[in-house]
Motif scaffolding. Structure first.
Motif, short mmCIF file in Angstrom:
data_model
loop_
_atom_site.label_atom_id
_atom_site.label_comp_id
_atom_site.label_asym_id
_atom_site.label_seq_id
_atom_site.Cartn_x
_atom_site.Cartn_y
_atom_site.Cartn_z
N GLY A 115 12.09 2.22 2.78
CA GLY A 115 11.92 1.92 4.20
C GLY A 115 10.81 0.92 4.46
N ALA A 116 9.73 1.03 3.69
CA ALA A 116 8.60 0.12 3.88
C ALA A 116 9.00 -1.32 3.57
CB ALA A 116 7.44 0.55 2.98
N TRP A 117 9.70 -1.53 2.45
CA TRP A 117 10.09 -2.90 2.08
C TRP A 117 11.20 -3.43 2.98
CZ3 TRP A 117 7.28 -6.12 -0.46
CH2 TRP A 117 6.27 -5.62 -1.30
N ARG A 118 12.11 -2.56 3.35
CA ARG A 118 13.15 -2.98 4.28
C ARG A 118 12.53 -3.42 5.60
NH1 ARG A 118 15.89 -1.07 8.60
NH2 ARG A 118 18.13 -1.53 8.78
N GLY A 119 11.58 -2.62 6.10
CA GLY A 119 10.93 -2.93 7.37
C GLY A 119 10.13 -4.21 7.32
N ALA A 120 9.33 -4.37 6.25
CA ALA A 120 8.48 -5.55 6.14
C ALA A 120 9.30 -6.83 5.97
CB ALA A 120 7.52 -5.39 4.96
N VAL A 121 10.33 -6.76 5.14
CA VAL A 121 11.16 -7.95 4.90
C VAL A 121 11.96 -8.31 6.15
CG1 VAL A 121 13.14 -8.85 3.60
CG2 VAL A 121 11.32 -7.61 2.41
N ASN A 122 12.56 -7.30 6.79
CA ASN A 122 13.34 -7.56 8.00
C ASN A 122 12.46 -8.10 9.13
OD1 ASN A 122 15.75 -6.83 6.87
ND2 ASN A 122 15.81 -4.79 7.76
N ALA A 123 11.27 -7.52 9.27
CA ALA A 123 10.36 -7.99 10.32
C ALA A 123 9.96 -9.44 10.09
CB ALA A 123 9.12 -7.10 10.38
N GLY A 124 9.74 -9.79 8.82
CA GLY A 124 9.39 -11.16 8.51
C GLY A 124 10.53 -12.13 8.80
N ARG A 125 11.75 -11.70 8.47
CA ARG A 125 12.92 -12.56 8.68
C ARG A 125 13.24 -12.73 10.16
NH1 ARG A 125 16.38 -9.82 5.91
NH2 ARG A 125 17.56 -8.93 7.62
N ARG A 126 13.08 -11.65 10.93
CA ARG A 126 13.40 -11.71 12.37
C ARG A 126 12.25 -12.26 13.20
NH1 ARG A 126 14.94 -5.51 12.02
NH2 ARG A 126 17.06 -5.59 11.16
N GLY A 127 11.07 -12.26 12.62
CA GLY A 127 9.91 -12.70 13.38
C GLY A 127 9.29 -11.60 14.21
N LEU A 145 0.83 -1.21 0.00
CA LEU A 145 0.00 0.00 0.00
C LEU A 145 0.86 1.26 0.00
CD1 LEU A 145 -2.83 -1.00 2.51
CD2 LEU A 145 -3.05 -0.67 0.05
N THR A 146 1.93 1.25 0.80
CA THR A 146 2.83 2.40 0.84
C THR A 146 3.46 2.64 -0.52
OG1 THR A 146 3.34 2.02 3.18
CG2 THR A 146 4.91 3.33 1.93
N THR A 147 3.88 1.58 -1.17
CA THR A 147 4.51 1.68 -2.49
C THR A 147 3.56 2.26 -3.52
OG1 THR A 147 5.93 -0.22 -2.01
CG2 THR A 147 5.65 0.39 -4.33
N ILE A 148 2.35 1.75 -3.58
CA ILE A 148 1.36 2.23 -4.55
C ILE A 148 1.05 3.70 -4.31
CG2 ILE A 148 -1.03 2.01 -5.32
CD1 ILE A 148 -0.79 -1.01 -4.74
#
Length: 363
Positions: free
Chosen positions: A335-347, A270-273
């Motif tokens: 920042g949005a993709w970095r945050g989402a991907v990192n959060a998914g990887r770290r749990g 959503l942020t990207t769009i």
């Protein structure tokens, strides 16, 4: 989208108050104000902030510093300040309970020690002019407020941080209809971490930080809870009275900060769009596509520049910062993709060295 907002904001911006224009009432009442400041690894900024607080002309002031599990020299600096100034006290936090954000928990612990009729929540990177709190109390009393929040100046050499701040608070001022916050009938609200002055009784009535303990945007949540409970609120510009020093030291730190708000893939999409359509495409569409589309893009860009100029006139921001609008959009996407991907990887979402489980976490 930008055109109508530019027109409305131009007409309404003058209704937004400014602290610098407030004259302190020399014979007004001077209730005790408890400054509550939580800090985690803030050795670079903390002492400068506290010194600006102890130099306030408002004398009915206690300053409560909470060391939130710092791993640098923050604790030593606090101890030094406590020894030097009788109205400064320190609380040490060593553990974080489950389902609490670190800052919210630390501030909550600070309020337990506070004795003031008013609580002032602020951050370690804030600089106060000597008259700031005195004027804020006067403004609040004069307008019968329960909560006053302010948009600060942004100082320091990092231009990207200033561009980002201008976008965030220009948007809050215009799309957020800042002039409506003082209206008791309006649902508009705001809370800014740099300055949240709230009556202790109102804070207790809404249930304290415990009511929004696991929300990343705790400052906005505080303002929303107070407004929903029917308390009188206002949001004004703190130009020339309060400033954030070096909000983010570099671009990497700025991009990393977006994770606090965007830590799930759907939100990143959503942020990207949103950023592509409203912040980046108009610059591309100005030079490509049919004439009608180019004209609409031109109107959009002129409106964006005008919004930044109107905001700058009231806030002290740079009048030409509209040129950086698409750059901020790219930073938000990154920042949005970095945050989402990192959060998914770290749990979980990581903020200031602590990882929070995303299951019940809200932004």
């Amino acid at each position: 989208m930008w055109g109508p907002i530019a027109v409305i904001f131009t007409l309404k911006a003058k209704e937004i108050g400014g602290l610098h224009d407030t004259e302190e009432l020399p014979n007004g009442s001077h209730p005790l104000v408890s400054v509550v400041l939580a800090a985690r690894n803030e050795e670079k900024a903390l002492e400068r902030c506290v010194l600006s607080l102890v130099q306030q002309t408002y004398r009915q002031l206690e300053i409560i510093l909470i060391n939130d599990r710092s791993e640098d020299a923050t604790g030593k600096i606090m101890a030094k300040l406590e020894a030097a100034y009788p109205n400064v006290s320190v609380i040490e936090i060593t553990e974080l309970p489950e389902r609490w954000m670190g800052k919210s928990h630390a501030l909550y612990q600070g309020t337990k020690q506070a004795k003031g009729e008013w609580l002032l929540f602020t951050d370690a990177d804030i600089l106060f002019e000597p008259s700031c709190i005195a004027k804020a109390v006067t403004y609040s009393q004069r307008n019968s407020l329960d909560h006053l929040t302010m948009i600060p100046d942004f100082k320091g050499p990092n231009l990207f941080a200033k561009w980002y701040a201008a976008f965030i608070f220009m948007s809050a001022s215009s799309f957020g209809r800042l002039w409506k916050i003082k209206d008791p009938k309006s649902t508009q609200s705001l809370g800014v971490g740099a300055f949240n002055l709230v009556r202790t009784a109102a804070y207790d009535k809404i249930g304290t930080h415990a009511e929004f303990a696991y929300i990343t945007t705790d400052d906005a949540a505080l303002g929303k809870k107070l407004k929903q409970a029917g308390f009188r609120q206002d949001a004004i510009y703190g130009t020339r009275e309060i400033a954030v020093w070096e909000w983010y030291e570099n671009v990497k730190q700025l991009v990393g900060s977006v994770e606090k708000s965007v830590f799930r893939i759907p939100n990143a999409i959503l942020t990207t769009i949103s950023c592509l359509l409203t912040m980046i495409y108009p610059w591309i569409g100005l030079f490509a596509g049919p004439a009608s589309a180019r004209m609409l893009c031109a109107v959009s860009l002129v409106s964006v520049f005008w919004l930044y100029m109107v905001y700058a006139r009231h806030s002290g921001s740079g009048k030409w910062y509209g040129i950086a609008h698409p750059i901020v959009g790219l930073l938000l996407i990154a920042g949005a993709w970095r945050g989402a991907v990192n959060a998914g990887r770290r749990g979980g979402m990581t903020w200031r060295g602590t990882t929070y489980d995303r299951t019940e976490l809200k932004a």
